[in-house]
Design an enzyme around this catalytic site. Structure first.
Site, short mmCIF file in Angstrom:
data_model
loop_
_atom_site.label_atom_id
_atom_site.label_comp_id
_atom_site.label_asym_id
_atom_site.label_seq_id
_atom_site.Cartn_x
_atom_site.Cartn_y
_atom_site.Cartn_z
N HIS A 108 24.63 49.49 49.31
CA HIS A 108 24.45 49.95 47.93
C HIS A 108 23.04 49.67 47.40
CE1 HIS A 108 28.81 50.21 48.04
NE2 HIS A 108 28.90 48.93 48.31
N SER A 154 21.82 53.99 50.90
CA SER A 154 22.97 53.38 50.24
C SER A 154 24.19 53.57 51.13
CB SER A 154 23.19 54.04 48.88
OG SER A 154 23.94 53.18 48.05
N SER A 197 26.82 54.70 44.37
CA SER A 197 26.47 53.32 44.03
C SER A 197 25.00 53.07 43.77
CB SER A 197 26.96 52.38 45.14
OG SER A 197 26.26 52.64 46.34
N ASP A 199 26.88 47.64 55.43
CA ASP A 199 27.93 47.32 54.45
C ASP A 199 29.01 48.39 54.60
OD1 ASP A 199 29.60 47.00 52.26
OD2 ASP A 199 27.97 46.64 50.84
N GLU A 232 28.32 43.20 55.90
CA GLU A 232 28.55 42.67 54.56
C GLU A 232 30.02 42.55 54.15
OE1 GLU A 232 26.34 41.64 52.35
OE2 GLU A 232 27.28 41.83 50.38
N ASN A 283 30.65 38.72 55.86
CA ASN A 283 31.71 38.71 54.85
C ASN A 283 32.47 37.40 54.83
OD1 ASN A 283 33.56 40.16 52.89
ND2 ASN A 283 35.02 39.55 54.49
N LYS A 334 30.29 33.98 50.86
CA LYS A 334 30.33 35.42 50.61
C LYS A 334 31.73 35.79 50.08
CE LYS A 334 30.32 39.96 50.92
NZ LYS A 334 31.50 40.75 50.60
N ASP A 370 31.54 36.49 46.21
CA ASP A 370 31.25 37.90 45.89
C ASP A 370 32.56 38.68 45.69
OD1 ASP A 370 31.20 40.67 46.85
OD2 ASP A 370 29.17 40.39 47.58
N ASN A 371 33.43 38.64 46.71
CA ASN A 371 34.65 39.44 46.64
C ASN A 371 35.49 39.03 45.42
OD1 ASN A 371 33.47 39.59 49.18
ND2 ASN A 371 35.38 40.05 50.22
N CYS A 410 33.96 40.63 41.73
CA CYS A 410 34.90 41.63 41.20
C CYS A 410 35.48 41.20 39.86
CB CYS A 410 36.01 41.92 42.22
SG CYS A 410 35.40 42.80 43.68
N HIS A 448 36.64 49.32 49.77
CA HIS A 448 35.40 49.94 50.28
C HIS A 448 35.49 51.46 50.42
CE1 HIS A 448 31.42 49.82 51.99
NE2 HIS A 448 31.82 50.74 52.84
N HIS A 498 28.23 44.03 41.38
CA HIS A 498 28.23 42.61 41.04
C HIS A 498 26.89 42.19 40.45
CE1 HIS A 498 31.84 42.76 43.19
NE2 HIS A 498 31.55 42.08 44.26
N SER A 557 25.64 36.19 48.63
CA SER A 557 25.92 37.14 49.71
C SER A 557 24.65 37.46 50.49
CB SER A 557 26.47 38.45 49.15
OG SER A 557 27.53 38.18 48.27
N GLN A 584 23.12 37.17 54.27
CA GLN A 584 22.59 38.32 55.03
C GLN A 584 21.23 37.99 55.62
OE1 GLN A 584 23.46 41.08 56.22
NE2 GLN A 584 25.14 41.97 55.04
P1 NAI Z 1 41.55 41.04 51.93
O1 NAI Z 1 41.98 41.35 53.31
O2 NAI Z 1 41.24 39.63 51.54
O3 NAI Z 1 42.62 41.58 50.86
C1 NAI Z 1 43.28 42.79 50.96
C2 NAI Z 1 44.74 42.52 50.61
O4 NAI Z 1 45.45 43.75 50.49
C3 NAI Z 1 45.45 41.70 51.66
O5 NAI Z 1 46.01 40.53 51.10
C4 NAI Z 1 46.54 42.64 52.20
O6 NAI Z 1 47.73 41.94 52.55
C5 NAI Z 1 46.75 43.57 51.02
N1 NAI Z 1 47.33 44.86 51.38
C6 NAI Z 1 47.15 45.61 52.51
N2 NAI Z 1 47.87 46.73 52.46
C7 NAI Z 1 48.56 46.71 51.29
C8 NAI Z 1 49.49 47.58 50.69
N3 NAI Z 1 49.89 48.70 51.29
N4 NAI Z 1 49.96 47.25 49.45
C9 NAI Z 1 49.58 46.10 48.83
N5 NAI Z 1 48.70 45.22 49.39
C10 NAI Z 1 48.20 45.52 50.59
O7 NAI Z 1 40.27 41.96 51.67
P2 NAI Z 1 39.22 41.80 50.45
O8 NAI Z 1 38.10 40.96 50.88
O9 NAI Z 1 39.97 41.47 49.24
O10 NAI Z 1 38.66 43.29 50.39
C11 NAI Z 1 39.45 44.40 49.97
C12 NAI Z 1 38.59 45.66 50.01
O11 NAI Z 1 37.54 45.55 49.06
C13 NAI Z 1 37.89 45.90 51.33
O12 NAI Z 1 37.81 47.29 51.57
C14 NAI Z 1 36.50 45.35 51.12
O13 NAI Z 1 35.57 45.88 52.01
C15 NAI Z 1 36.28 45.75 49.69
N6 NAI Z 1 35.30 44.99 48.91
C16 NAI Z 1 34.81 45.62 47.79
C17 NAI Z 1 33.92 44.99 46.96
C18 NAI Z 1 33.39 45.71 45.78
O14 NAI Z 1 32.44 45.23 45.17
N7 NAI Z 1 33.94 46.82 45.38
C19 NAI Z 1 33.47 43.62 47.23
C20 NAI Z 1 34.06 43.02 48.40
C21 NAI Z 1 34.95 43.70 49.19
#
Ligand code: NAI
Length: 480
Positions: free
Chosen positions: A55, A78, A83, A141, A203, A228, A233, A237-238, A242, A348, A401, A409, A413
Site C-alpha cells: 500500500h 501498491s 489504497s 504485502d 507483511e 507478519n 507486527k 498492526d493487525n 485495525c 486482505h 493504519h 511493522s 520489514q
Molecule cells: P487470523 O488468522 O488471526 O484471523 C482470522 C480469523 O478468522 C481466524 O480466527 C479464523 O478462525 C476466522 N475465520 C476463518 N474463516 C471464518 C469463517 N468462515 N467465519 C468466521 N470466522 C472465520 O488473521 P488476521 O491476522 O486477523 O488477518 C485477517 C485478514 O486481514 C487477513 O487477510 C490479513 O492479511 C488481513 N489484514 C488486514 C489488515 C488491514 O489493515 N486491513 C491488517 C492486517 C491483516
C-alpha cells in the site's frame, strides 16, 4: 540526481503536501528513524535492488526512504487498487530533493483507483528494472509480486501460458494476458528475476499463508521471512492498527452513528479483535462469528455475543469481514439485510464478500454515492452500502493504519530485508521468522516515545527464570 520519468502517479503537484505529511509521520515512526541512524554508516542495503508491493501510503513512504537511506535502490507498486495515497506517491516520485517539475525520487507506480489491468501493469513495472537489471529483494504485502514471479517461472518452464479465456475470473485472465505478453516479448524474464532474488519479506497474514502453501508444495523458489508473525507486527498492526482504522473507514465512508447499532465482526483473529474492540468503543453492540472454538471462546470471554451470521443477518446494521477466508458474506445474505445496512471487508482480499454474486442478483441496481461507497438496491427496494467494493475498507475509505503502529511493522520489514540481504546463507529456501531478540528490539525502539519505563531484570532474577538480562525474555512458544 537527474530528473527522471520512470514512474506513474496521479498528480505530481501533490508532492509538497505529501512531503509535509511524510515529515509529520517521521516523528511518529521512531523505530524506522532509529534504524536509519543506527545503520547510516554501515549501509547494509548498499547494492540491494528492492521491489516493493505494499500500500503506497504516507507510512510506506517513510519505509521506502528508510530503505534508500540504508543504501538500497527501490521500485514500488501498491498492493491494492484503492489504497494509494496520491500525495504520498507523488512525494516519493519527486523525492526529498526534487520539485514537482524535477522529480528525483524513487520509481513508484501507484495511484488511487487503478483498474485491475493497471494494477498488474504497476506490479510488473515495479519488478522490471532498467538496463536489464533484476530485483535482488522483494518486499511484499499479500504476495502478489511473489506469486506473479512464481507463475511466470512456472509457465516459462512449461513453455506456454494457458489461454486467458480459460481463467476462472477476470483478475486471473488479466494475469494470464500479462504473462502471455512477457512470454513472447521477453522470454525468460521471470526465470531471470527469480534467479537473482535473495528473498522476500512478507507483511500480512494472507501473504504468509500463500508462502507456507508454496513451500509445502515444493514450489517456493527463494527464501522468505514471515514478518507478519513477529509479535511486534501481528499483535500490534493487525490488532491496534485495525482498532484505529476500521472506524475511521466507516466514518469517512458513511458518517453513520455507530453507537447503539448492532455490528457483526466475522473472524476473531488479530484483526477481528481490534475491529470488535473499536466498534464497542463507539458504543455498538458487537456480535462475533468464528469457526475456531478457541477464538470463539476468546470473543465470549471478552464480552461479545458469538453466533452465526445466519442468526443475525436480518437484524444487524454493520457487517465487517476479517477472516482472510472466502465467501463470508454471500449475495443471498445481503438479500436478507436491513435497509441501508453497511457492509465492508478489512481482510486482505476482496473475495470475503460475494461482490460477483451481488452484481448477478436479478433486478439489482448499483449507484455510486462517492468513490469507494456504493449503494446496491435490491428488487424489493432495500439497499446495502458497500464500502470499497469489498476491498479492505480501512485503506480504501480511510488512510490505513496510523504511523506509530506502522513503525513497528516496518521496522520488522527493514530488519528482515537486512537479514535476508546480508545473511543470505542463514536463510535457506523456506519461510523463516525473525529471531525473538530482533522482535524485542523493535518494541524497545518504541518505548521512549511513549514514556515507557522498563523494569530491569536483576541477574539473580534472570537466572531464576532462565533468561539473559538482555533477553530474549520468552521462549518461542510463548503466545503473548
Ligand atoms: P487470523 O488468522 O488471526 O484471523 C482470522 C480469523 O478468522 C481466524 O480466527 C479464523 O478462525 C476466522 N475465520 C476463518 N474463516 C471464518 C469463517 N468462515 N467465519 C468466521 N470466522 C472465520 O488473521 P488476521 O491476522 O486477523 O488477518 C485477517 C485478514 O486481514 C487477513 O487477510 C490479513 O492479511 C488481513 N489484514 C488486514 C489488515 C488491514 O489493515 N486491513 C491488517 C492486517 C491483516
Amino acid at each position: 540526481p537527474i530528473a527522471f520519468s520512470d514512474f506513474k502517479v496521479a498528480d505530481l503537484s501533490l508532492a509538497p503536501f505529501g512531503r509535509k505529511e511524510i515529515q509529520l509521520a517521521e516523528h511518529e515512526m521512531p523505530g524506522l528513524m532509529a534504524i536509519r541512524k543506527e545503520y547510516a554508516e554501515a549501509q547494509p542495503l548498499a547494492g540491494a535492488r528492492i521491489t516493493g508491493s505494499l500500500h503506497m501510503t504516507v507510512q510506506t513512504a517513510v519505509l521506502i526512504e528508510t530503505l534508500v537511506a540504508l543504501g538500497a535502490r527501490v521500485r514500488w507498486a501498491s498492493c491494492n487498487i484503492f489504497s494509494t495515497q496520491d500525495h504520498a506517491a507523488a512525494a516519493i516520485a519527486v523525492g526529498p530533493l526534487g520539485t514537482p517539475g524535477d522529480p528525483q525520487g524513487v520509481p513508484v507506480f501507484a495511484w488511487k483507483g487503478e483498474t485491475l489491468k493497471e494494477y498488474w501493469w504497476c506490479t510488473e513495472q515495479a519488478l522490471t528494472w532498467p538496463d536489464g537489471q533484476t530485483p535482488s529483494m522483494i518486499l511484499d504485502d499479500g504476495g502478489d509480486a511473489t506469486v506473479l514471479i512464481h507463475k511466470g517461472v512456472e509457465f516459462e518452464k512449461a513453455g506456454e501460458v494457458p489461454a486467458p479465456e480459460t481463467a476462472a475470473d477476470e483478475e486471473y485472465r488479466i494475469i494470464l494476458e500479462l504473462l502471455n505478453h512477457t512470454l513472447s516479448e521477453s522470454p525468460g524474464k521471470w526465470t531471470a528475476i527469480a534467479a537473482t532474488i535473495k528473498g522476500v519479506t512478507e507483511e500480512t497474514t494472507t501473504g504468509v499463508h500463500r508462502l507456507y502453501e508454496m513451500h509445502r508444495d515444493g514450489r517456493l523458489l527463494f527464501p522468505a521471512i514471515n514478518v507478519n508473525d513477529s509479535v511486534t507486527k501481528s499483535k500490534f498492526d493487525n490488532k491496534y492498527g485495525c482498532r484505529h482504522s476500521l472506524v475511521d473507514g466507516i466514518n469517512r465512508a458513511t458518517d453513520a452513528l455507530i453507537g447503539g447499532k448492532v455490528a457483526v465482526v466475522c473472524g476473531y483473529g488479530d484483526v477481528g479483535k481490534g475491529c470488535a474492540e473499536s466498534l464497542r468503543g463507539q458504543g455498538a453492540r458487537v456480535i462475533v462469528t468464528e469457526i475456531d472454538p478457541i477464538c470463539a471462546l476468546q470473543a465470549a470471554m471478552d464480552g461479545f455475543q458469538v453466533t452465526t451470521l445466519d442468526a443475525v443477518v436480518a437484524a444487524a446494521d454493520i457487517f465487517v469481514t476479517a477472516t482472510g477466508n472466502r465467501d463470508i458474506i454471500l449475495a443471498s445474505d445481503m438479500a436478507k439485510m436491513k435497509h441501508q445496512a453497511i457492509v465492508g471487508n478489512i481482510g486482505h482480499f476482496d473475495n470475503e464478500i460475494d461482490i460477483v454474486g451481488l452484481a448477478e442478483t436479478p433486478g439489482i441496481v448499483k449507484t455510486e454515492i462517492k468513490p469507494q461507497v456504493h449503494e446496491w438496491r435490491f428488487e424489493d427496494g432495500h439497499t446495502v452500502l458497500m464500502l470499497s467494493e469489498g476491498r479492505l475498507l480501512n485503506l480504501g475509505n480511510a488512510t490505513g493504519h496510523p504511523s506509530f503502529v506502522m513503525s513497528n511493522s516496518f521496522a520488522n520489514q527493514t530488519i528482515a530485508q537486512i537479514e535476508l540481504f546480508t545473511k543470505t546463507e542463514h536463510y535457506p529456501v523456506g519461510v523463516h521468522m525473525l529471531p525473538k531478540h530482533l522482535d524485542e528490539k523493535v518494541a524497545r525502539l518504541h518505548l521512549d516515545a511513549l514514556g515507557i519505563k522498563l523494569t530491569e531484570l536483576r541477574p539473580e532474577q534472570a537466572r531464576y527464570i532462565g533468561v539473559e538480562v538482555d533477553g530474549p525474555y520468552k521462549p518461542d512458544h510463548y503466545r503473548y
